[in-house]
Design a protein around this motif. Structure first.
Motif, short mmCIF file in Angstrom:
data_model
loop_
_atom_site.label_atom_id
_atom_site.label_comp_id
_atom_site.label_asym_id
_atom_site.label_seq_id
_atom_site.Cartn_x
_atom_site.Cartn_y
_atom_site.Cartn_z
N GLU A 1 0.83 -1.21 0.00
CA GLU A 1 0.00 0.00 0.00
C GLU A 1 0.86 1.27 0.00
OE1 GLU A 1 -3.14 2.17 3.09
OE2 GLU A 1 -2.53 0.09 3.40
N ALA A 2 0.50 2.22 -0.85
CA ALA A 2 1.14 3.54 -0.93
C ALA A 2 2.57 3.50 -1.49
CB ALA A 2 1.13 4.25 0.42
N THR A 3 2.90 2.44 -2.22
CA THR A 3 4.22 2.41 -2.85
C THR A 3 4.41 3.59 -3.79
OG1 THR A 3 4.48 0.00 -2.68
CG2 THR A 3 5.68 1.10 -4.44
N GLN A 4 3.36 3.99 -4.50
CA GLN A 4 3.51 5.13 -5.40
C GLN A 4 3.85 6.41 -4.64
OE1 GLN A 4 0.07 6.63 -7.48
NE2 GLN A 4 -1.36 5.64 -6.07
N HIS A 5 3.36 6.55 -3.41
CA HIS A 5 3.71 7.71 -2.59
C HIS A 5 5.19 7.65 -2.19
CE1 HIS A 5 -0.44 9.24 -1.91
NE2 HIS A 5 -0.76 7.97 -2.08
N GLN A 6 5.65 6.46 -1.84
CA GLN A 6 7.05 6.30 -1.46
C GLN A 6 7.97 6.65 -2.63
OE1 GLN A 6 6.46 6.17 1.85
NE2 GLN A 6 7.92 4.49 2.16
N ILE A 7 7.57 6.26 -3.83
CA ILE A 7 8.39 6.55 -5.01
C ILE A 7 8.58 8.05 -5.21
CG2 ILE A 7 8.35 6.44 -7.55
CD1 ILE A 7 7.24 3.61 -7.30
N LEU A 8 7.58 8.83 -4.82
CA LEU A 8 7.68 10.29 -4.96
C LEU A 8 8.83 10.87 -4.15
CD1 LEU A 8 3.89 11.27 -4.82
CD2 LEU A 8 5.36 11.18 -6.84
N ASN A 9 9.28 10.15 -3.15
CA ASN A 9 10.38 10.61 -2.30
C ASN A 9 11.73 10.09 -2.77
OD1 ASN A 9 8.84 12.08 -0.19
ND2 ASN A 9 7.96 10.06 0.21
N THR A 10 11.77 9.52 -3.97
CA THR A 10 13.01 8.99 -4.53
C THR A 10 13.24 9.58 -5.92
OG1 THR A 10 12.04 7.10 -5.72
CG2 THR A 10 12.45 6.82 -3.35
N ALA B 1 25.43 -8.21 8.55
CA ALA B 1 23.97 -8.11 8.52
C ALA B 1 23.55 -6.71 8.95
CB ALA B 1 23.33 -9.15 9.43
N PHE B 2 22.42 -6.24 8.40
CA PHE B 2 21.96 -4.88 8.67
C PHE B 2 20.45 -4.82 8.55
CE2 PHE B 2 21.05 -0.52 7.03
CZ PHE B 2 21.48 0.20 8.14
N VAL B 3 19.80 -4.13 9.49
CA VAL B 3 18.36 -3.93 9.43
C VAL B 3 18.09 -2.64 8.65
CG1 VAL B 3 16.23 -3.55 10.73
CG2 VAL B 3 17.98 -5.12 11.62
N VAL B 4 17.36 -2.75 7.55
CA VAL B 4 17.14 -1.59 6.69
C VAL B 4 15.94 -0.77 7.16
CG1 VAL B 4 18.18 -2.70 4.69
CG2 VAL B 4 15.71 -2.91 5.07
N ARG B 5 15.86 0.43 6.69
CA ARG B 5 14.75 1.34 6.95
C ARG B 5 14.19 1.80 5.61
NH1 ARG B 5 19.60 3.74 7.45
NH2 ARG B 5 19.97 5.63 6.24
N ASP B 6 13.05 2.44 5.63
CA ASP B 6 12.47 2.96 4.39
C ASP B 6 13.44 3.93 3.71
OD1 ASP B 6 10.30 1.53 5.23
OD2 ASP B 6 8.85 3.15 4.93
N PHE B 7 13.58 3.79 2.41
CA PHE B 7 14.42 4.61 1.52
C PHE B 7 15.91 4.28 1.61
CE2 PHE B 7 10.72 7.38 2.63
CZ PHE B 7 10.05 7.22 1.43
N TYR B 8 16.26 3.30 2.42
CA TYR B 8 17.67 2.89 2.47
C TYR B 8 18.10 2.40 1.09
CZ TYR B 8 21.93 0.33 3.53
OH TYR B 8 23.24 -0.12 3.53
N GLU B 9 19.27 2.79 0.67
CA GLU B 9 19.78 2.44 -0.65
C GLU B 9 21.22 1.95 -0.53
OE1 GLU B 9 19.70 4.31 -5.19
OE2 GLU B 9 19.47 5.64 -3.46
N GLU B 10 21.55 0.94 -1.32
CA GLU B 10 22.89 0.36 -1.23
C GLU B 10 23.35 -0.12 -2.60
OE1 GLU B 10 23.92 -2.05 2.22
OE2 GLU B 10 24.58 -3.64 0.86
N LYS B 11 24.59 0.14 -2.92
CA LYS B 11 25.18 -0.40 -4.14
C LYS B 11 25.59 -1.83 -3.87
CE LYS B 11 28.62 0.54 -7.71
NZ LYS B 11 29.69 1.46 -8.19
N ILE B 12 25.34 -2.71 -4.83
CA ILE B 12 25.61 -4.13 -4.64
C ILE B 12 26.98 -4.45 -5.19
CG2 ILE B 12 24.85 -6.47 -5.18
CD1 ILE B 12 22.01 -5.24 -5.50
N ASP B 13 27.85 -4.88 -4.29
CA ASP B 13 29.25 -5.22 -4.66
C ASP B 13 29.41 -6.73 -4.75
OD1 ASP B 13 30.09 -2.51 -4.69
OD2 ASP B 13 30.22 -2.57 -2.49
#
Length: 307
Positions: A40-49, A295-307
């Motif tokens: 739910e509200a994924t389109q709203h989340q996208i607006l913040n990216t 290991a890491f617990v992510v939060r909303d909008f967390y972004e990571e480059k995959i190595d």
């Protein structure tokens, strides 16, 4: 290749976490984005990216619980409203029933899309996609309803062409460079230019595993085997293992056990119960890190480059 979390909560949205949605950004590799689940509200989340909906070309749904699919009608409609941008078809993968849910929602709401949706409904595991650069595998997990995990495998890429070396060896820049890059032996003015002398080692492709809701399972280990990155749910802490099992979920420690058994390089934990806020989130992370250090617990909008 990058990954960004648009929603990291379990069951329902909270003030700090939206429901599940994960964007795998393949912009450098294929100029597109793949979306895993659409709460739910994924389109709203996208607006913040910086994500552009038209760049999302594939959606992979793990299962049909609402916190993983209730955002689909809104997102699909918004993607179509971008009439100033090119309307491109979209492929959607997920359990049987996904097409019925999506099309019924659109039909009853009178929504019309400017592009086609190509549905791939899955009943079992196996290879579900392949092209020149990627393969995707799916396998059923152990949840309260049919639920899938996905393994994205990037194929190895040809190494870098030593253009300067070719030039110094006497090959003029132009189409002949392209032939060497393609692995063809080139003869120019009586001299042989062998690709093995001018192309570096193949670039090893990355492996990303993104799982839906699941108890600790052998299927999860198989999907994650040798992955650069594993995204695993961690709804509860270790002392709530009985509750986790009853509800078809995992603890952060169990997720770390999967990552360790599979030889995963990096473990990102998501699908966090709303009961865990502040220091309690650190407890989830600590329990996982005792088993798998990375290991890491992510939060909303967390972004990571995959190595």
């Amino acid at each position: 290749m990058e990954i960004q979390f648009l929603g990291t909560g379990a069951g329902q949205p909270s003030k700090s976490r939206n429901t599940q949605a994960i964007a795998l950004k393949l912009l450098d590799e294929r100029n597109e984005i793949w979306l895993f689940d659409c709460g739910e509200a994924t389109q709203h989340q996208i607006l913040n990216t910086t994500i552009k909906p038209r760049k999302i070309k594939k959606i992979f749904i793990t299962h049909l619980h609402g916190d993983h699919i209730f955002g689909l009608p809104g997102f699909l409609s918004s993607r179509s409203f971008q009439s100033s941008e090119e309307q491109t078809d979209l492929e959607m993968y997920g359990p049987v029933g996904l097409k019925n849910y999506v099309m019924t929602s659109l039909r009853l709401s009178g929504s019309k899309l400017g592009y086609r949706i190509i549905f791939h409904e899955l009943e079992n595991g196996g290879k579900i996609f392949e092209d020149d650069s990627f393969e995707v595998y799916a396998e059923p997990l152990d949840h309260t309803i049919f639920c899938l995990g996905y393994r994205v495998v990037e194929k190895n890429r040809v190494g870098e062409l030593d253009a300067q070396g070719l030039k110094e060896a006497g090959l003029p820049f132009g189409p002949l460079f392209g032939q060497v890059k393609k692995g063809q032996v080139v003869e120019y003015k009586g001299k042989i230019f062998d690709p093995k002398d001018f192309i570096g080692q193949d670039k090893i492709g990355k492996i990303v595993t993104i799982l839906g809701d699941t108890r600790k399972s052998n299927a999860a280990v198989r999907l994650a085997w040798g992955a650069n990155l594993l995204v695993h749910e961690a709804t509860y802490e270790a002392k709530e293992s009985k509750m986790a099992r009853n509800h078809g979920h995992s603890t952060s420690k169990q997720a770390a056990d999967v990552a360790k058994e599979a030889g995963v390089n990096r473990l990102l934990l998501t699908h966090i119960s709303a009961r865990y806020v502040g220091p309690l989130v650190n407890q989830l992370a600590s329990e996982a890190q005792e088993v798998h250090a990375n290991a890491f617990v992510v939060r909303d909008f967390y972004e990571e480059k995959i190595d």
